[in-house]
Structure formats: C-alpha cells, structure tokens
Design a protein around this motif. Structure first.
Motif, short mmCIF file in Angstrom:
data_model
loop_
_atom_site.label_atom_id
_atom_site.label_comp_id
_atom_site.label_asym_id
_atom_site.label_seq_id
_atom_site.Cartn_x
_atom_site.Cartn_y
_atom_site.Cartn_z
N SER A 1 44.33 42.32 38.92
CA SER A 1 44.60 41.93 40.65
C SER A 1 45.27 41.89 41.50
O SER A 1 45.78 42.48 42.56
N SER B 1 40.82 33.97 39.37
CA SER B 1 40.22 35.67 39.46
C SER B 1 39.14 36.04 39.45
O SER B 1 37.90 34.78 39.89
N SER C 1 48.38 44.49 41.41
CA SER C 1 47.72 45.75 42.19
C SER C 1 48.17 45.66 43.22
O SER C 1 48.44 46.10 44.45
N LYS C 2 47.89 43.68 44.07
CA LYS C 2 48.19 43.16 44.97
C LYS C 2 49.96 43.63 45.61
O LYS C 2 50.05 43.55 46.51
N PHE D 1 39.52 47.10 46.70
CA PHE D 1 39.80 45.68 46.02
C PHE D 1 39.14 45.12 45.24
O PHE D 1 37.18 46.14 45.70
N GLN D 2 38.61 44.00 44.84
CA GLN D 2 38.14 43.81 44.07
C GLN D 2 36.74 43.53 43.94
O GLN D 2 35.05 44.16 44.34
N ASP E 1 39.76 48.83 42.20
CA ASP E 1 40.28 47.55 41.35
C ASP E 1 39.17 47.34 41.28
O ASP E 1 38.02 46.55 41.85
#
Ligand SMILES: Nc1ncnc2c1ncn2[C@@H]1O[C@H](COP(=O)(O)OP(=O)(O)OP(=O)(O)O)[C@@H](O)[C@H]1O
Ligand SMILES: Nc1ncnc2c1ncn2[C@@H]1O[C@H](COP(=O)(O)OP(=O)(O)OP(=O)(O)O)[C@@H](O)[C@H]1O
Ligand SMILES: [Mg+2]
Ligand SMILES: [Mg+2]
Lengths: 266, 287
Positions: free
Chosen positions: A42, B151, A45-46, A82-83, A160
């Motif tokens: 993540s 995370s 990706s950001k 986004f996740q 994501d």
C-alpha cells in the motif's frame, strides 16, 4: 507508463519501509503486487500517486516526474481504489461520491450523469445511489469505491485489495471487468492476497520487507514455491497437489497437464 | 441454550426516516458450546447485522434474541432492564473493519482494554497481550506502536488479538481473514479451530471464502436479502446445484476433483474433504 527509480521511503526516521525499489510498468500491462502483510504494497501505491513523498528516488508517470507541480496531472492519469473504502468516501450520497472525482476532472454535466448511472450499474449499486456511503455493508462500500474510480476513466488504475470483501460472484464480475479494461489498453496494477486473481495478470512482483523479492511472468512466479513461501504466500491448490504428487513419486502426465491448466485458470 | 433468535426483524433507519430492511423473520438457535458455524451469503445480505445482534450491539425491532439466558428485546432495552457488560464479556465480536474497533494510543492499550474492562488485572491483561500478539503473527515490538499506523493486515491482526485476549465463551468473527496474507489466514484459522476443538467453544465466522467454510465449518448458515435461506451441513450445501443463486461458489477442492473425474475419467472412491484426502486418493489410484 510508470518508472520507479531507486525509491526509498520511511514513515519514521531510521525505520525504512521501502528500500531502493526499481520497477517499470509498461503501458497496457497488468501487474500484480503480492507480499506478506506489512511488506510495503500500500505504501508503494500511495507513493505512485503522490500521497506520500519518497525519501529518495523518483516516480515518473507517462513522462512526468512526480513532484508538487505534476501531482495533479498525474492523478488525472492514475486512479487508485484504496484498501479501506471508508478512506475514499467524500460525498454525502453514493451519487455525490462518484460525482466528486468527475467534478475534479471537469467532466461536463451530461456526461457526468451518464457515467454515474453506467458505473453504478456496472457494480450493481444503482438502487443505492441516494444512500450514504458509510451506511452500507462492507462489500457494498467496496463496490462504490470501485465505481468512483472506474468512472474517472484514467489510463492507469491501481486496485489495492479492492475486492477483498466481495462475494465470489461480485469478485468475479469485477475481475472480469479488469480484464476487459486491460484489453482495451488500460494499465492495471492490482494488489491482492488472492492467488487466483494474481494468475490472471501478465506479471507479478513479490515484495518482502520492503524489497522486491521476485519480478517475473505470472505463471512462472506462481509456480515458484520457495519464493512464494518466503513472503507468506502459497501455491494454488492444483499446483500444491502437483508438487506433492511429484514428491511422492507419482507420475501421470495427463493429470499433471490438467493440474497446470486449471491453476492457470485458462 | 447459547443464543436464540426468535422472529427477529430489523431495519436500519436513514437520516430522513427511510427504512432499510436488513433482517427478516430470523429464527435461529445456536448452542453455547461445540459449534463451528460459517455464516455466508451475498454482499449486503445481512450477515454483519445478524452477528451484531448476538452481543446486543444492535437490538431487534420486533422479536427477541436471547443471549446466554438474557432476553434482549427493544422494549427491555428501552426500559434499561438489560445489563450489557456481562453479554459483551461472554460474547466476543471481531469487527469486519478493524478501524471501527481500534481506538487506543498503543496496540498494547488496545489489547488490554477489553480484558481490563471485564475485571482482569492490569498485570494479567498485559501478560495476555504479550502472548496474544505472537498468536496473531506479530512480534512484541508492535505493542508500543499506534494501531492507526499499521498496514491493513496488521490492523486486522491487532483487532483479532483484542478479542482473543478477552477469552470470550463464544467467539464471533466478521470476515477475520480478509486482508490477511495466505499464511496468516491459515495460521489464524488454525488458532480459531484450536480454540474450538480444545476448549469446545462455539465459533461463528463470516467469510466469502468457500474453502474456509468447507474445511472448518460444521454448520453453514446462508443469508439472502435479510432472510436465512439455509441452515445445515456445509457438505450438503455444496452438493446442491443452486448455490450460484446465492452468490456462492464451489470450494476449490471440489471443483478440482470434479475436473479430474470429468476430464481424465479417474474414479475416486469418495468426495474429498481435505487436500490430504484428495492426495491420498490420487496416490492410491495412480500407483
Ligand atoms: N502511517 C504509518 N505510520 C508508520 N508506519 C506505517 C504506517 N502505515 C504503514 N506502516 C508500516 O509500514 C509497513 C508497510 O505497510 P503497508 O501498509 O505498505 O503494507 P502492505 O504490504 O500494504 O500490507 P497489508 O497486506 O497488510 O495491507 C508496515 O510495517 C506498517 O507497519
Ligand atoms: N448503518 C446502516 N444504515 C443503513 N443501512 C445499512 C447500514 N448498515 C448496513 N445497512 C444495509 O443493511 C443491509 C445488510 O447489511 P450488512 O452489513 O448486514 O450486510 P453483510 O451481509 O454483512 O454484507 P457484506 O458481505 O457486504 O459485509 C445492506 O443492504 C446494507 O446496505
Ligand atoms: Mg496494504
Ligand atoms: Mg458484512
């Protein structure tokens, strides 16, 4: 399409999260990033969309080097789901939410209305357009987050873990659509823990503790048990059976071929 | 009796008074011990709403949910006749979104919050936290970190740790494995299954992963549009031909066996339940 050079990043000084990442993603490619929880997917990706600033190194998207001046232009080219869908929502209703991204792109009103309808329908959320995005089930939130990004019609889309909470049919629907978009030339980057989804892409990168452990063609990476296990990943079921039979000295070419074909999902 | 739903209906209310039906005429008995239930069904079918009734986070509009002897109705809650703390202590619920569950400054404080709230001493709760953090696959250095700067999968693990540390009698997990890496998923499912087998505790787990259902569940509940449409044996469920209508899919092990039988004509003596099972049959037939 995307060139990542010597990219390093840390949230806290002295605790690097990404180390010297080099990665180039071709236009029209479908790339999957795999890796254990906390491996840096993540974060990477950001960094690509300029939500985080690299410590060292650079990101170049379609010839534009990411910087304060270019970040808006880059976000017109790269959409990211986004996740956590809650982090994506800005609108009071699902409709506003999808509209928000389009307003930023200065899409004309008629076109905007048409796109909202089309993508709400694509993800099966038409009857929820007037609902508040936060008052939805987990999977419904993910569908809305996906629709909002699809509607923006960007050259690159990053997903994501965007399908992690969808039911099997919903997931298949979205993955089929990713495939269709990719055939139409959209560059796709998926982050997932689902090996069945990963196998559909062209290429897989495995991250481990902020470094690239392996970068290769999807079918080769998915058969590399040693590397997969190093980053908490697994072989697909048919390949696990295939490896186990080989270890036990059982040979059957027809079965081996079937196991290989069904793991590739072709 | 553990948890019993009787004619439960529930609708969410929108800001301008519209109603969104989420549970329709639910009748469901769950034993206090010994169950491993998978709760499945399409997106938006009412799974999260159903489990939030099991520890009285939500209360039925009509009908009742009796939780370990306490009958929860709208009326009783309005009259404040119900003590929620004992229910929350015995019925632990891990949320679908860890972000809704985590709130303390450090992971340690987050994990010990539940146990301390239910009367466990600080020292005992802290000792539990040091054990549990490893059970969920993180090391002790995470205890001093902020739960917000983690995370996605790490947050999920911490949210699971917080509920495990309470050692509830009944453990409810709302999509506990979404966002976990494959090894973490297997390890945590093994942990839940061990709690079930060694302590005989009831586990209720929501998932979209049919492999998990087939491998671990003794009972499957399927929801659709607020209704409970199936309550029974998971193996029998997957032998039905209408599961596609419920947005479910066949577990990998079954579809693989079907492909092997159909395409190679290999006759295997029974329907495989586990991977080891399928392997053993193939080995026997081929060697
Ligand atoms: N806001 C933050 N502040 C400090 N550290 C962070 C923050 N966000 C993430 N991290 C740490 O950075 C590392 C990489 O996190 P990242 O979210 O990129 O992982 P991921 O590969 O996406 O994992 P997951 O599969 O769990 O989503 C992790 O060790 C995590 O603890
Ligand atoms: N806070 C809320 N306000 C209004 N409606 C809601 C709210 N939460 C959920 N709903 C609605 O209730 C229905 C059931 O939602 P629920 O979250 O129980 O589904 P679910 O089966 O858990 O789905 P998923 O698999 O997507 O998590 C959905 O149609 C949803 O839109
Ligand atoms: Mg992540
Ligand atoms: Mg849910």
């Amino acid at each position: 399409m995307i060139e990542i050079r010597n990219l390093s990043f840390e949230y806290q000084t002295g605790k690097p999260v990404l180390h010297d990442i080099n990665l180039s993603i071709e236009k029209g490619e479908w790339l999957t990033i795999l890796g254990h929880n906390g491996s840096g997917k993540s974060t990477l990706s950001k960094l690509i969309v300029g939500l985080l600033k690299p410590k060292t190194g650079s990101v170049v998207v379609d010839g534009l080097t990411l910087s304060h001046e270019t970040v808006h232009a880059i976000r017109r080219k790269v959409g990211i789901v986004f996740q956590n869908p809650d982090n994506q929502f800005v609108g009071v209703t699902v409709r506003d939410d999808i509209a928000f991204g389009l307003e930023n792109l200065q899409v004309p009103r008629d076109d905007m209305i048409e796109r909202i309808e089309r993508f709400a329908q694509k993800v099966g959320m038409t009857e929820f357009l007037n609902k508040e995005p936060h008052a939805l089930s987990g999977g419904q939130k993910q569908r809305v987050a996906i629709a909002g990004i699809l509607a923006m019609d960007t050259d690159v889309i990053i997903f994501d873990e965007a399908t992690a909470m969808l039911d099997p049919k919903g997931r298949r629907m979205i993955v089929d659509y990713m495939r269709q978009l990719n055939r139409e030339g959209v560059t796709i980057l998926t982050i997932t823990h689902d090996m069945k989804e990963a196998v559909l892409s062209d290429r897989i990168v495995i991250l481990k503790e902020g470094k690239i452990l392996l970068d290769g063609e999807a079918s080769a990476v998915l058969n590399n048990r040693a590397m997969l296990e190093q980053s908490n990943l697994e072989l697909l079921l048919p390949l696990r059976i295939r490896h186990a039979l080989t270890e036990r000295g059982v040979r059957h070419p027809g079965l081996e071929a079937l196991l290989w074909a069904s793991s590739l999902n072709k | 009796m553990g948890i019993k739903f009787e004619q439960v209906n529930f609708a969410y209310q929108g800001p301008d008074g519209q109603k969104y039906l989420a549970l329709a005429n639910i009748n469901l008995p769950i034993h206090e011990t010994g169950e491993f239930i998978a709760l499945i069904g399409e997106t938006g079918s009412g799974k999260t709403t159903l489990v939030q009734h099991m520890n009285a986070l939500l209360v039925p509009d009509t009908g009742s949910v009796t939780i370990l002897g306490v009958k929860v109705t709208k009326e009783a809650v309005r009259k404040k006749q119900i003590k929620l703390n004992p229910i929350r202590k015995k019925v632990g619920l891990v949320f679908q979104f860890p972000e809704y569950q985590l709130f303390e400054e450090t992971v340690l404080k987050d994990i010990i919050f539940g146990p301390k709230n239910f009367g466990i001493s600080d020292a005992e709760a802290t000792a539990r936290a040091h054990d549990i953090i490893k059970v969920v696959g993180l090391d002790e250095s995470y205890l001093s970190r902020s739960p917000f700067n983690l995370s996605g999968g790490e947050k999920k693990r911490v949210s699971i740790a917080g509920i495990l540390a309470m050692e509830p009698d009944i453990l409810i997990l709302d999509e506990p494995t979404s966002g976990l890496d494959p090894m973490g998923r297997d390890e945590l499912l093994t942990v839940f299954n061990r709690i079930h087998t060694t302590l005989n505790k009831t586990i209720i787990l929501i998932t979209h992963d049919m492999n998990t259902v087939y491998r671990y569940a003794k009972r499957a509940l399927v929801m659709r549009s607020g209704y409970l449409v199936y309550d029974g044996d998971p193996r029998a469920l997957f032998s039905r031909n209408n599961i596609d209508n419920w947005n479910l899919e066949t577990p990998d092990i079954l579809s693989l066996q079907q492909a092997i039988t159909a395409e190679l004509g290999l006759k295997l003596p029974h329907i495989a339940h586990t991977e080891e099972d399928l392997l053993a049959m193939l080995e026997a037939v081929l060697s």
